[in-house]
Design a protein around this motif. Structure first.
Motif, PDB file in Angstrom:
ATOM      1  N   LEU A 208       0.424  -1.575  -0.315  1.00  0.00           N
ATOM      2  CA  LEU A 208       0.140  -0.059  -0.296  1.00  0.00           C
ATOM      3  C   LEU A 208       0.648   1.447   0.115  1.00  0.00           C
ATOM      4  O   LEU A 208       1.912   1.730   0.501  1.00  0.00           O
ATOM      5  CB  LEU A 208      -1.044   0.101   1.143  1.00  0.00           C
ATOM      6  CG  LEU A 208      -2.011   0.994   0.810  1.00  0.00           C
ATOM      7  CD1 LEU A 208      -3.334   0.406  -0.399  1.00  0.00           C
ATOM      8  CD2 LEU A 208      -2.763   1.502   2.723  1.00  0.00           C
ATOM      9  N   TYR A 209       0.667   2.337  -0.975  1.00  0.00           N
ATOM     10  CA  TYR A 209       1.380   3.573  -0.694  1.00  0.00           C
ATOM     11  C   TYR A 209       0.460   4.557  -0.708  1.00  0.00           C
ATOM     12  O   TYR A 209      -0.891   4.253  -0.693  1.00  0.00           O
ATOM     13  CB  TYR A 209       1.557   3.849  -2.681  1.00  0.00           C
ATOM     14  CG  TYR A 209       3.106   3.130  -2.940  1.00  0.00           C
ATOM     15  CD1 TYR A 209       3.247   1.653  -3.224  1.00  0.00           C
ATOM     16  CD2 TYR A 209       3.800   3.638  -4.215  1.00  0.00           C
ATOM     17  CE1 TYR A 209       4.230   1.139  -3.920  1.00  0.00           C
ATOM     18  CE2 TYR A 209       5.401   2.788  -4.187  1.00  0.00           C
ATOM     19  CZ  TYR A 209       5.495   1.804  -4.382  1.00  0.00           C
ATOM     20  OH  TYR A 209       6.382   1.012  -4.960  1.00  0.00           O
ATOM     21  N   ILE A 210       1.307   5.366  -0.245  1.00  0.00           N
ATOM     22  CA  ILE A 210       1.044   6.765   0.456  1.00  0.00           C
ATOM     23  C   ILE A 210       1.310   7.988  -0.232  1.00  0.00           C
ATOM     24  O   ILE A 210       2.914   8.669  -0.125  1.00  0.00           O
ATOM     25  CB  ILE A 210       0.850   7.019   2.064  1.00  0.00           C
ATOM     26  CG1 ILE A 210      -0.056   5.427   2.713  1.00  0.00           C
ATOM     27  CG2 ILE A 210       0.141   8.163   2.459  1.00  0.00           C
ATOM     28  CD1 ILE A 210      -0.044   5.779   3.979  1.00  0.00           C
ATOM     29  N   SER A 211       0.996   8.329  -0.878  1.00  0.00           N
ATOM     30  CA  SER A 211       1.748   9.486  -1.777  1.00  0.00           C
ATOM     31  C   SER A 211       1.345  11.011  -1.210  1.00  0.00           C
ATOM     32  O   SER A 211      -0.479  11.137  -1.988  1.00  0.00           O
ATOM     33  CB  SER A 211       1.414   9.255  -3.442  1.00  0.00           C
ATOM     34  OG  SER A 211       2.023   9.754  -4.011  1.00  0.00           O
ATOM     35  N   LEU A 212       2.039  12.068  -1.154  1.00  0.00           N
ATOM     36  CA  LEU A 212       1.397  14.017  -1.154  1.00  0.00           C
ATOM     37  C   LEU A 212       1.505  13.589  -2.308  1.00  0.00           C
ATOM     38  O   LEU A 212       2.299  13.759  -3.442  1.00  0.00           O
ATOM     39  CB  LEU A 212       2.469  13.933   0.102  1.00  0.00           C
ATOM     40  CG  LEU A 212       2.051  15.235  -0.567  1.00  0.00           C
ATOM     41  CD1 LEU A 212       1.693  16.264   0.887  1.00  0.00           C
ATOM     42  CD2 LEU A 212       4.348  16.194   0.007  1.00  0.00           C
ATOM     43  N   LEU A 213       0.009  14.043  -2.680  1.00  0.00           N
ATOM     44  CA  LEU A 213       0.309  15.380  -4.348  1.00  0.00           C
ATOM     45  C   LEU A 213       0.098  16.955  -3.874  1.00  0.00           C
ATOM     46  O   LEU A 213       1.286  17.087  -2.911  1.00  0.00           O
ATOM     47  CB  LEU A 213      -1.870  15.538  -4.358  1.00  0.00           C
ATOM     48  CG  LEU A 213      -2.299  14.184  -3.976  1.00  0.00           C
ATOM     49  CD1 LEU A 213      -4.257  13.961  -4.127  1.00  0.00           C
ATOM     50  CD2 LEU A 213      -1.540  13.477  -5.179  1.00  0.00           C
ATOM     51  N   THR A 214       0.446  17.198  -5.232  1.00  0.00           N
ATOM     52  CA  THR A 214       0.927  18.159  -5.121  1.00  0.00           C
ATOM     53  C   THR A 214       0.035  19.683  -4.212  1.00  0.00           C
ATOM     54  O   THR A 214      -1.247  19.420  -4.550  1.00  0.00           O
ATOM     55  CB  THR A 214       1.240  19.048  -6.633  1.00  0.00           C
ATOM     56  OG1 THR A 214       0.148  18.669  -7.979  1.00  0.00           O
ATOM     57  CG2 THR A 214       1.967  18.093  -7.223  1.00  0.00           C
ATOM     58  N   ASP A 215       0.290  20.899  -4.688  1.00  0.00           N
ATOM     59  CA  ASP A 215      -0.486  21.949  -4.024  1.00  0.00           C
ATOM     60  C   ASP A 215      -2.241  21.755  -4.614  1.00  0.00           C
ATOM     61  O   ASP A 215      -3.060  22.168  -3.940  1.00  0.00           O
ATOM     62  CB  ASP A 215       0.260  23.335  -3.954  1.00  0.00           C
ATOM     63  CG  ASP A 215       1.346  23.062  -2.364  1.00  0.00           C
ATOM     64  OD1 ASP A 215       1.000  22.101  -1.926  1.00  0.00           O
ATOM     65  OD2 ASP A 215       2.032  24.534  -2.525  1.00  0.00           O
ATOM     66  N   ASP A 216      -2.074  21.711  -6.228  1.00  0.00           N
ATOM     67  CA  ASP A 216      -3.517  21.773  -6.450  1.00  0.00           C
ATOM     68  C   ASP A 216      -3.862  19.937  -6.541  1.00  0.00           C
ATOM     69  O   ASP A 216      -4.621  19.796  -7.374  1.00  0.00           O
ATOM     70  CB  ASP A 216      -2.858  22.094  -7.778  1.00  0.00           C
ATOM     71  CG  ASP A 216      -1.921  21.257  -9.290  1.00  0.00           C
ATOM     72  OD1 ASP A 216      -1.502  20.201  -8.285  1.00  0.00           O
ATOM     73  OD2 ASP A 216      -1.276  21.478 -10.075  1.00  0.00           O
ATOM     74  N   TYR A 217      -4.066  19.190  -5.796  1.00  0.00           N
ATOM     75  CA  TYR A 217      -4.091  17.902  -5.449  1.00  0.00           C
ATOM     76  C   TYR A 217      -4.182  16.894  -7.582  1.00  0.00           C
ATOM     77  O   TYR A 217      -4.838  16.430  -7.515  1.00  0.00           O
ATOM     78  CB  TYR A 217      -5.600  17.788  -5.100  1.00  0.00           C
ATOM     79  CG  TYR A 217      -5.402  18.974  -4.127  1.00  0.00           C
ATOM     80  CD1 TYR A 217      -4.065  18.663  -2.781  1.00  0.00           C
ATOM     81  CD2 TYR A 217      -6.949  18.825  -3.682  1.00  0.00           C
ATOM     82  CE1 TYR A 217      -4.851  20.007  -1.994  1.00  0.00           C
ATOM     83  CE2 TYR A 217      -6.938  19.425  -2.132  1.00  0.00           C
ATOM     84  CZ  TYR A 217      -5.512  20.092  -1.248  1.00  0.00           C
ATOM     85  OH  TYR A 217      -5.977  21.552  -0.209  1.00  0.00           O
TER      86      TYR A 217
END
Length: 344
Positions: A208-217
């Protein structure tokens, strides 16, 4: 003549009263949750929002889900011979709105299928699953992520779409393999600091990956973690309680139910500790014959959360039902008790 007029007027008046009473009754027909039972919208039709998630925005809840067609078949593609790949034609993403979480109005399909271009991710022959929506205050856009796949589940991508309003028509941007890896079952989470994360099953569902999105999602920032390697967890649902994060997931057994599991962490990109099955009661070892999809904080109710599950009917997917149950805590331990009927 006057008697005929009065009789006609009385009939019309009674008809109007009857219709008004019916509409009022339908719009307020539920005062509680009845997990696993047929759930009708305010028009009297079964809710069609499977594998879904809920957004709260400006006093209204919006429930997004897979819009299932009324014809289920087993996929004859040899690439899926190893499991019972029952499916319906991809019908897009539905949206329902509610003020109280019990009674839901059908707002229509907010992501329409593309019936013309067979190469499109949105063509009915493809797979659209587990849509989730969050709001970006900076861009003023509602952002949807969902699992996008080919009918044999080998494309295994994450798709993204945007809209200016929560129940408007979303504009599909495209799909990707986030962080260079495949993506299947997924969910979205927006933290208190407005940062957003995509959680998705990857590496053949083994991790399972958890990935931070960019500021605009709309993209991935490049920051991510790999969690529970070789544990084969899917159907993630995540929420925050007392500054700790809780993640509910299921095993990988196709449409068939299995035992849920939960994990805890101090931060989304931190170290997760896998714990036990949070479900209690009859059929808890099968997660009440359902599978997790979303964890919903109830607005204005401190420490009140709803664990949302899908009770899949693999041979008639449109008839799949919803199991919504209250979340409770024993110290930091997560508990989900079965209830035939309950209200918050």
């Amino acid at each position: 003549m006057k008697k005929v007029f009065l009789a006609a007027f009385s009939f019309i008046l009674l008809l109007l009263i009857s219709c008004t009473a019916k509409n009022v009754n339908q719009e307020n027909q539920y005062k509680s949750f009845k997990p696993g039972e047929i759930w009708l919208d305010t028009d009297g039709n079964p809710i069609n929002a499977h594998g879904g998630g809920v957004l709260f925005h400006e006093g209204t809840y919006y429930w997004y889900g897979e819009y299932k067609g009324d014809s289920t078949y087993r996929n004859p593609n040899p690439n899926v011979a190893g499991w019972e790949c029952y499916r319906t034609e991809a019908g897009g993403v539905s949206c329902y709105s509610s003020k109280d979480l019990y009674n839901w109005k059908f707002e229509g399909k907010v992501l329409e299928p593309d019936t013309v271009n067979i190469g499109s991710d949105l063509h009915p022959s493809k797979v659209l699953e587990r849509p989730k929506v969050i709001y970006n205050e900076k861009t003023k856009k509602f952002v949807m992520w969902l699992h996008v796949d080919s009918d044999d589940y080998w494309k295994a991508s994450a798709g993204v779409a945007t809209c200016d309003s929560p129940a408007g028509k979303f504009n599909y941007i495209g799909s990707m393999h986030p962080n260079g890896q495949i993506s299947r079952d997924m969910t979205l989470y927006k933290d208190d600091d407005k940062r957003a994360y995509l959680l998705y099953s990857s590496e053949g569902n083994a991790t399972l990956y958890i990935s931070l999105l960019t500021d605009d999602y709309l993209q991935h920032s490049g920051r991510y973690t790999r969690n529970f390697p070789e544990k084969y967890r899917e159907a993630p649902a995540v929420f925050k309680h007392n500054n700790k994060f809780y993640l509910i997931s299921s095993g990988c057994t196709g449409w068939d139910p299995n035992k849920a599991e939960y994990a805890m962490a101090d931060s989304l990109l931190g170290q997760w500790t896998a714990l036990n099955n949070p479900c209690r009661g009859v059929d808890a070892e099968k997660t009440y014959y359902s599978q997790s999809t979303f964890a919903l904080p109830v607005n204005g109710k401190k420490d009140t959360y709803i664990a949302m599950f899908d009770k899949w009917n693999k041979t008639d997917l449109i008839a799949s039902r919803y199991v919504w149950l209250p979340v409770s805590f024993n110290s930091d331990s997560l508990v989900i008790n079965w209830a035939d009927e309950w209200s918050y």
